[in-house]
Enzyme design. Structure first.
Site, PDB file in Angstrom:
ATOM      1  N   GLY A 208       5.975   2.053  -6.419  1.00 37.10           N
ATOM      2  CA  GLY A 208       5.135   0.592  -5.200  1.00 37.10           C
ATOM      3  C   GLY A 208       6.632  -0.491  -4.800  1.00 37.10           C
ATOM      4  N   ASN A 209       6.288  -1.229  -4.259  1.00 32.85           N
ATOM      5  CA  ASN A 209       8.032  -2.055  -3.753  1.00 32.85           C
ATOM      6  C   ASN A 209       7.773  -3.225  -4.158  1.00 32.85           C
ATOM      7  OD1 ASN A 209       6.126  -3.807  -1.440  1.00 32.85           O
ATOM      8  ND2 ASN A 209       5.777  -1.822  -1.084  1.00 32.85           N
ATOM      9  N   ARG A 210       9.052  -4.446  -3.530  1.00 35.63           N
ATOM     10  CA  ARG A 210       8.566  -5.794  -4.077  1.00 35.63           C
ATOM     11  C   ARG A 210       8.444  -6.597  -2.605  1.00 35.63           C
ATOM     12  NH1 ARG A 210      13.424  -4.581  -7.261  1.00 35.63           N
ATOM     13  NH2 ARG A 210      14.914  -3.759  -6.826  1.00 35.63           N
ATOM     14  N   ALA A 276       3.302  -4.348   2.796  1.00 34.26           N
ATOM     15  CA  ALA A 276       4.484  -3.686   2.932  1.00 34.26           C
ATOM     16  C   ALA A 276       3.505  -2.537   2.924  1.00 34.26           C
ATOM     17  CB  ALA A 276       5.169  -3.844   2.204  1.00 34.26           C
TER      18      ALA A 276
END
Ligand code: C5P
Length: 402
Positions: A208-210, A276
């Site tokens: 995943g990402n932030r 994102a």
């Protein structure tokens, strides 16, 4: 037809001499086509009678949370309204609103209301400038309420200065302006993507990402406030939209987001892609939890996810708009221009991770719009809600040209 026609307005009156103007305000709101529900604090009834206001508004006026006939449902009234105005708002009422001290009908209803709230303070000049009042006003502004500024002039105390309640015409003007703006995107269908995506490795792990989704959620709320019909396709985040009219579609992976977007964009006029989206996903998803095994490392094979923006850009019709985001750490402008062209965006919102207060997780953002016609607009560091409003204003001006 005026913008107040058919609008449901709560008028909360608190105990100031300026309450005598409430009768005129009520009359003007009614004349402009609004339905007005008057609520009063007990102190307000010493300045003007509920009978005057119920006669003008043609509705019962509520003072207490409960009366002989039962409980006056502040929750229902709060949900019924399209706008709430507290005028006059005394120092005490401002303090109660700011602190949530719901010991009267005005404050209890304020806490239940989901509509925009306006407040028109009225008090003596020293009370108005006192740090306590300043702090309460700042809190209300922080909650998203709108201050109708006080006037300057002779005050009931005989002193001259700031603290007079705005005139009824001005208060009506604020509401008209609000409802006018709120209908600029009426009937426009918009698709917004926000948040990260999670690409599963096995039943418990993902890549995943932030991203928190804050920026895209703020855009969905701002579009809905401007009257658009909004579908928000939101990746995994604990946050969500505030505006009750936003249709929320929660997804997990880039693939799920892609499938919803392809369907929804086909009959939308506007697409804002703030998600994102992961660029890669594991080629294999194990259906069992992957075990550590021995001491050896492990490598994961990745494949590209679908580029939602590029796919929508390909299908974009003449009457459709597509807006993208670029979050860059270097070569900001060149990278953003490349994406603008490749994905067929009308404009791209560029934010740099190098800017303090911009990007993931922050409540603020500093952005630049780069338009397909090469025009650029640079903005200051602002709250994400304010950036969302700028984006909505740019969308509205494009739609009016189309
Ligand atoms: O990831 P990238 O920097 O290319 O993202 C630029 C824009 O493209 C963003 O608006 C993002 O939401 C969108 N995007 C997308 N699908 C992807 C990757 C990015 O819609 N798979």
């Amino acid at each position: 037809m005026g913008s107040l026609q058919g609008k449901k307005v709560i008028l909360g009156i608190s105990g100031s001499i300026a309450a005598y103007k409430s009768a005129i305000l009520t009359r003007q709101l009614i004349k402009a086509g609004a339905e007005v529900q008057v609520l009063m604090t007990t102190a307000a009834t010493s300045f003007i009678t509920p009978l005057t206001l119920s006669t003008l508004s043609k509705r019962d006026v509520y003072v207490d949370v409960s009366s002989e006939s039962g409980w006056n449902n502040h929750v229902d009234i709060g949900l019924w309204a399209d706008a709430m105005v507290v005028a006059p708002a005394t120092a005490t009422t401002l303090a109660k609103l700011a602190q949530g001290i719901a010991d009267n009908m005005v404050v209890a209803t304020y806490l239940s209301a989901r509509c925009p709230v306006f407040f028109a303070p009225a008090m003596d000049l020293d009370m108005w400038t006192h740090p306590s009042t300043r702090r309460n006003v700042a809190s209300l502004l922080e909650y998203g309420d709108t201050l109708i500024p006080v006037g300057d002039g002779e005050l009931a105390s005989g002193l001259v200065g700031k603290g007079r309640m705005a005139e009824p015409e001005e208060i009506v003007g604020f509401l008209e302006d609000h409802f006018h703006k709120a209908s600029t995107l009426k009937g426009v269908r918009a698709l917004v993507t926000a948040g990260p995506t999670h690409e599963a490795l096995d039943p418990v792990r993902f890549i995943g990402n932030r991203s928190t989704g804050k920026m895209g959620i703020a855009i969905a709320d701002a579009l809905a406030t401007a009257g658009a019909e909004v579908a928000l396709v939101l990746g995994p985040t604990h946050l969500g939209p505030q505006h009750p009219a936003v249709e929320l579609i929660r997804v997990r992976s880039a693939q799920e987001m892609y499938e919803v977007c392809i369907k929804r964009y086909a009959n939308a006029q506007v697409g804002v892609l703030a998600a994102a989206v992961a660029d890669f996903r594991p080629t294999q998803i194990s259906d069992q939890k992957i075990k550590k095994g021995g001491n050896q490392g492990m490598s994961i094979e990745l494949e590209r996810t679908p580029d939602i923006a590029a796919s929508l850009g390909k299908t974009k019709g003449e009457k459709q708009l597509l807006i993208g985001f670029a979050l860059e750490t270097n070569n900001e402008e060149a990278n953003a221009r490349g994406k603008l062209a490749r994905k067929n965006f009308d404009f791209i919102v560029l934010n740099s991770l190098r800017d303090v207060g911009a990007g993931f997780g922050h409540d603020t953002n500093r952005v630049r719009f780069i338009h397909a016609n090469n025009k650029q607009e640079q903005f200051e560091l602002k709250s994400k809600a304010a950036v969302a409003k700028d984006i909505v204003a740019a969308i509205a001006s494009y739609l009016y040209q189309k």
